[in-house]
Design a protein around this motif. Sequence first.
Motif, PDB file in Angstrom:
ATOM      1  N   VAL A  32       8.325  30.382  67.120  1.00 56.22           N
ATOM      2  CA  VAL A  32       9.472  29.735  67.768  1.00 56.22           C
ATOM      3  C   VAL A  32       9.006  28.671  68.760  1.00 56.22           C
ATOM      4  O   VAL A  32       9.584  27.580  68.837  1.00 56.22           O
ATOM      5  CB  VAL A  32      10.340  30.789  68.492  1.00 56.22           C
ATOM      6  CG1 VAL A  32      11.388  30.110  69.374  1.00 56.22           C
ATOM      7  CG2 VAL A  32      11.022  31.701  67.475  1.00 56.22           C
ATOM      8  N   LYS A  33       7.957  28.970  69.492  1.00 51.45           N
ATOM      9  CA  LYS A  33       7.465  28.054  70.512  1.00 51.45           C
ATOM     10  C   LYS A  33       6.865  26.788  69.913  1.00 51.45           C
ATOM     11  O   LYS A  33       7.076  25.681  70.431  1.00 51.45           O
ATOM     12  CB  LYS A  33       6.419  28.760  71.371  1.00 51.45           C
ATOM     13  CG  LYS A  33       5.825  27.873  72.454  1.00 51.45           C
ATOM     14  CD  LYS A  33       4.747  28.618  73.232  1.00 51.45           C
ATOM     15  CE  LYS A  33       4.100  27.710  74.270  1.00 51.45           C
ATOM     16  NZ  LYS A  33       3.012  28.412  75.005  1.00 51.45           N
ATOM     17  N   GLU A  34       6.129  26.921  68.815  1.00 48.66           N
ATOM     18  CA  GLU A  34       5.362  25.788  68.316  1.00 48.66           C
ATOM     19  C   GLU A  34       5.964  25.092  67.097  1.00 48.66           C
ATOM     20  O   GLU A  34       5.692  23.915  66.869  1.00 48.66           O
ATOM     21  CB  GLU A  34       3.931  26.232  68.005  1.00 48.66           C
ATOM     22  CG  GLU A  34       3.206  26.754  69.224  1.00 48.66           C
ATOM     23  CD  GLU A  34       1.703  26.808  69.036  1.00 48.66           C
ATOM     24  OE1 GLU A  34       1.225  26.341  67.981  1.00 48.66           O
ATOM     25  OE2 GLU A  34       1.022  27.311  69.942  1.00 48.66           O
ATOM     26  N   CYS A  35       6.755  25.807  66.314  1.00 51.25           N
ATOM     27  CA  CYS A  35       7.302  25.185  65.106  1.00 51.25           C
ATOM     28  C   CYS A  35       8.511  24.317  65.414  1.00 51.25           C
ATOM     29  O   CYS A  35       8.583  23.163  65.011  1.00 51.25           O
ATOM     30  CB  CYS A  35       7.669  26.259  64.083  1.00 51.25           C
ATOM     31  SG  CYS A  35       8.326  25.589  62.535  1.00 51.25           S
ATOM     32  N   ARG A  36       9.489  24.880  66.083  1.00 46.64           N
ATOM     33  CA  ARG A  36      10.708  24.182  66.507  1.00 46.64           C
ATOM     34  C   ARG A  36      11.578  23.695  65.341  1.00 46.64           C
ATOM     35  O   ARG A  36      12.527  22.951  65.544  1.00 46.64           O
ATOM     36  CB  ARG A  36      10.356  22.992  67.422  1.00 46.64           C
ATOM     37  CG  ARG A  36       9.611  23.420  68.676  1.00 46.64           C
ATOM     38  CD  ARG A  36       9.401  22.272  69.632  1.00 46.64           C
ATOM     39  NE  ARG A  36       8.591  22.667  70.765  1.00 46.64           N
ATOM     40  CZ  ARG A  36       9.036  23.335  71.823  1.00 46.64           C
ATOM     41  NH1 ARG A  36      10.306  23.676  71.873  1.00 46.64           N
ATOM     42  NH2 ARG A  36       8.227  23.651  72.819  1.00 46.64           N
ATOM     43  N   ASP A  37      11.229  24.089  64.136  1.00 42.87           N
ATOM     44  CA  ASP A  37      12.077  23.816  62.976  1.00 42.87           C
ATOM     45  C   ASP A  37      12.882  25.086  62.725  1.00 42.87           C
ATOM     46  O   ASP A  37      12.427  26.007  62.056  1.00 42.87           O
ATOM     47  CB  ASP A  37      11.213  23.461  61.762  1.00 42.87           C
ATOM     48  CG  ASP A  37      12.047  23.107  60.529  1.00 42.87           C
ATOM     49  OD1 ASP A  37      13.261  23.431  60.502  1.00 42.87           O
ATOM     50  OD2 ASP A  37      11.486  22.515  59.586  1.00 42.87           O
ATOM     51  N   TRP A  38      14.103  25.127  63.284  1.00 40.69           N
ATOM     52  CA  TRP A  38      14.875  26.369  63.277  1.00 40.69           C
ATOM     53  C   TRP A  38      15.250  26.827  61.878  1.00 40.69           C
ATOM     54  O   TRP A  38      15.326  28.027  61.614  1.00 40.69           O
ATOM     55  CB  TRP A  38      16.115  26.209  64.151  1.00 40.69           C
ATOM     56  CG  TRP A  38      15.773  26.041  65.590  1.00 40.69           C
ATOM     57  CD1 TRP A  38      15.800  24.892  66.331  1.00 40.69           C
ATOM     58  CD2 TRP A  38      15.297  27.068  66.474  1.00 40.69           C
ATOM     59  NE1 TRP A  38      15.378  25.131  67.613  1.00 40.69           N
ATOM     60  CE2 TRP A  38      15.068  26.449  67.741  1.00 40.69           C
ATOM     61  CE3 TRP A  38      15.054  28.429  66.328  1.00 40.69           C
ATOM     62  CZ2 TRP A  38      14.597  27.169  68.835  1.00 40.69           C
ATOM     63  CZ3 TRP A  38      14.583  29.144  67.421  1.00 40.69           C
ATOM     64  CH2 TRP A  38      14.365  28.515  68.648  1.00 40.69           C
ATOM     65  N   ILE A  44      12.080  28.429  60.528  1.00 41.39           N
ATOM     66  CA  ILE A  44      11.862  29.693  61.234  1.00 41.39           C
ATOM     67  C   ILE A  44      12.812  30.770  60.712  1.00 41.39           C
ATOM     68  O   ILE A  44      12.405  31.906  60.444  1.00 41.39           O
ATOM     69  CB  ILE A  44      12.049  29.509  62.756  1.00 41.39           C
ATOM     70  CG1 ILE A  44      10.951  28.611  63.321  1.00 41.39           C
ATOM     71  CG2 ILE A  44      12.056  30.862  63.469  1.00 41.39           C
ATOM     72  CD1 ILE A  44      11.173  28.215  64.763  1.00 41.39           C
ATOM     73  N   SER A  89       2.457  26.036  62.027  1.00 41.74           N
ATOM     74  CA  SER A  89       3.102  24.946  62.751  1.00 41.74           C
ATOM     75  C   SER A  89       2.289  23.655  62.667  1.00 41.74           C
ATOM     76  O   SER A  89       2.846  22.550  62.702  1.00 41.74           O
ATOM     77  CB  SER A  89       3.295  25.332  64.225  1.00 41.74           C
ATOM     78  OG  SER A  89       4.093  26.488  64.343  1.00 41.74           O
ATOM     79  N   SER A 140       0.821  31.829  62.965  1.00 40.94           N
ATOM     80  CA  SER A 140       2.049  31.083  63.264  1.00 40.94           C
ATOM     81  C   SER A 140       1.710  29.687  63.770  1.00 40.94           C
ATOM     82  O   SER A 140       2.349  28.697  63.389  1.00 40.94           O
ATOM     83  CB  SER A 140       2.869  31.825  64.328  1.00 40.94           C
ATOM     84  OG  SER A 140       3.377  33.032  63.828  1.00 40.94           O
ATOM     85  N   SER A 141       0.701  29.612  64.623  1.00 39.49           N
ATOM     86  CA  SER A 141       0.271  28.314  65.137  1.00 39.49           C
ATOM     87  C   SER A 141      -0.317  27.458  64.025  1.00 39.49           C
ATOM     88  O   SER A 141      -0.072  26.252  63.953  1.00 39.49           O
ATOM     89  CB  SER A 141      -0.757  28.510  66.256  1.00 39.49           C
ATOM     90  OG  SER A 141      -1.100  27.276  66.843  1.00 39.49           O
TER      91      SER A 141
END
Length: 286
Positions: free
Chosen positions: A254-260, A263, A70, A66-67
């Motif tokens: 959710v924490k690192e991407c911030r592109d809802w 996501i 991101s 996930s990181s």
Amino acid sequence: MIHALSHAFWDTLQTLPILLAVYLLLEFLESRRITERLAGTVEKIGPAAGALVGCIPQCGFAAAASSMYSQKFLSAGTLIAVFLSTSDEALPILLASPDGWDKVIPLLAAKLILAIGAGYLFQWTLFRRETSVPGETSIQETIDHDCCGHHSHTPGKWAILWQAVRRTLHIGVFLLVTSAVVELAVHGLGEDLLNKLLLNGSVFQPLLTALIGLIPGCAVSVILTQLFLAGNLSFGAAVAGLATGAGFGYLVLVKECRDWKAIGKIVGCTYLAAAIGGMVLQLIAG
């Protein structure tokens, strides 16, 4: 009730030696930076490599993936493949149970095929316009994410032993609690009512388990595996639930991407692939 709790305790106790052996092997492999090396391969090959690496019962890779997504190291299709193939604690639990050995290969094969197929399908369709341009953060930094508290440095033999013991006790507690809950549920509700609540025998059971699998954490895979071994989940439902179970991968995303929007699409595609795949398996294998 006492009989149910006693049964759960002894069942858990018998699995601990095998769990410890499995975790010792996994800790040794992880200490040799296997995950780091595989991460570079995943970056180059895509969903197929992501699906293969996700099969390794190392609960931190989904979070690391996930990181990496991101930071634009991985494509969305590859991340979905990792999520779908990740089995978290299911494999060690199945190996530790005498009734679970014959279920390991079919489960891994089903999740692997599902992950590869869905990963490429979504990469070539919904995410075809996506570009992956590595950011400033290195793969070495992204791989530090691990829900088991590992670090990327090479540990000594005593650190490997301690990590294996810690993971064994950690999952052992989950096993004891979930086993007790299942035993008490069967004792209190009755097998028929419990199966009705879990939609057992219904083609729609994978829809429920795939939704449950989205809950972050190792406990979900433990619960689903226990229910599967107890006969309360069908093979298709178990695959669906364990396919969406990606440890803490969703939280890191959710924490690192911030592109809802991205996501939502990734989580939605993961759920859709797992639910449909589970329903197909439900129709084929039950």
